[in-house]
Design a protein around this motif. Sequence first.
Motif, PDB file in Angstrom:
ATOM      1  N   ASP A  96       0.829  -1.216  -0.202  1.00 15.20           N
ATOM      2  CA  ASP A  96      -0.089  -0.056  -0.183  1.00 15.20           C
ATOM      3  C   ASP A  96       0.803   1.361   0.095  1.00 15.20           C
ATOM      4  OD1 ASP A  96      -1.959  -1.666   0.095  1.00 15.20           O
ATOM      5  OD2 ASP A  96      -2.836  -1.038   2.240  1.00 15.20           O
ATOM      6  N   ASP A  97       1.923   1.334   0.754  1.00 16.12           N
ATOM      7  CA  ASP A  97       2.848   2.474   0.421  1.00 16.12           C
ATOM      8  C   ASP A  97       4.224   2.233   0.859  1.00 16.12           C
ATOM      9  OD1 ASP A  97       4.139   4.872   1.287  1.00 16.12           O
ATOM     10  OD2 ASP A  97       3.035   5.394   2.970  1.00 16.12           O
ATOM     11  N   ALA A  98       4.949   1.678   1.907  1.00 16.30           N
ATOM     12  CA  ALA A  98       6.198   1.106   2.006  1.00 16.30           C
ATOM     13  C   ALA A  98       6.099  -0.120   2.572  1.00 16.30           C
ATOM     14  CB  ALA A  98       6.926   2.320   2.920  1.00 16.30           C
ATOM     15  N   PRO A  99       6.952  -0.984   2.453  1.00 15.41           N
ATOM     16  CA  PRO A  99       6.692  -2.608   2.924  1.00 15.41           C
ATOM     17  C   PRO A  99       7.073  -2.593   4.314  1.00 15.41           C
ATOM     18  CG  PRO A  99       8.905  -2.403   1.441  1.00 15.41           C
ATOM     19  CD  PRO A  99       8.105  -1.115   1.407  1.00 15.41           C
ATOM     20  N   PHE A 100       7.932  -1.574   4.966  1.00 11.26           N
ATOM     21  CA  PHE A 100       8.239  -1.814   6.286  1.00 11.26           C
ATOM     22  C   PHE A 100       7.813  -0.504   7.027  1.00 11.26           C
ATOM     23  CE2 PHE A 100      11.776  -3.918   3.772  1.00 11.26           C
ATOM     24  CZ  PHE A 100      11.239  -5.157   4.010  1.00 11.26           C
ATOM     25  N   VAL A 101       7.793  -0.637   8.273  1.00 12.31           N
ATOM     26  CA  VAL A 101       7.727   0.630   8.989  1.00 12.31           C
ATOM     27  C   VAL A 101       8.711   0.811  10.178  1.00 12.31           C
ATOM     28  CG1 VAL A 101       5.971   1.741  10.790  1.00 12.31           C
ATOM     29  CG2 VAL A 101       4.928   0.296   8.851  1.00 12.31           C
TER      30      VAL A 101
END
Length: 183
Positions: free
Chosen positions: A92-97
């Motif tokens: 959806d956005d970046a694969p990690f946080v």
Amino acid sequence: MPMPPLPDLDAMSMDEVAAHIATRSPAPVERWNTSHCGDSEMRIASDGQWYHQGSPIGRKDMVRKFATILRREANGGYVLVNPGEKLDIAVDDAPFVAVKMKAEAGRIAFQTNVGDIVIAGPDHPLRFESKADGPHPYVRIRGGLDALIARPLYYDLANLAIEGDDTPPGVWSDGVFFPLEPA
């Protein structure tokens, strides 16, 4: 084989962080050029939660293992890849946080929700994007894969920038200046 426990970024000195990073050897996903096999029916939500066929994946070790074989393709898409197959995965956005941050001795380290640790700098740049819901800060983790920096950590970065006297406001890490404004 179970995954090793996550390191505790808060308990590590920056030299220990650097030593930990030096011992890591990610899977050689960039060398695995298998033919496309289909869709994994998996999705990574913008909050870092992984899903399979619409249901959350609750086993954190399984998510961590999948994260080790994630690759960003030249077309901007994402795949899970191993020596025998390649499957699309929606992001959806970046694969990690980035969920933890440590600033010490002119370096800023980040730890992701799947346990990756990086020190922001030439190989792991910070970038900032403006979106309708406000600024979105990112740090490069590996091979074109970024982590969205969690909102509380963004505020910590902003505080570090305010403490400095740079114009535009920004932060220094590993000898590189990162302005806290969109490029």
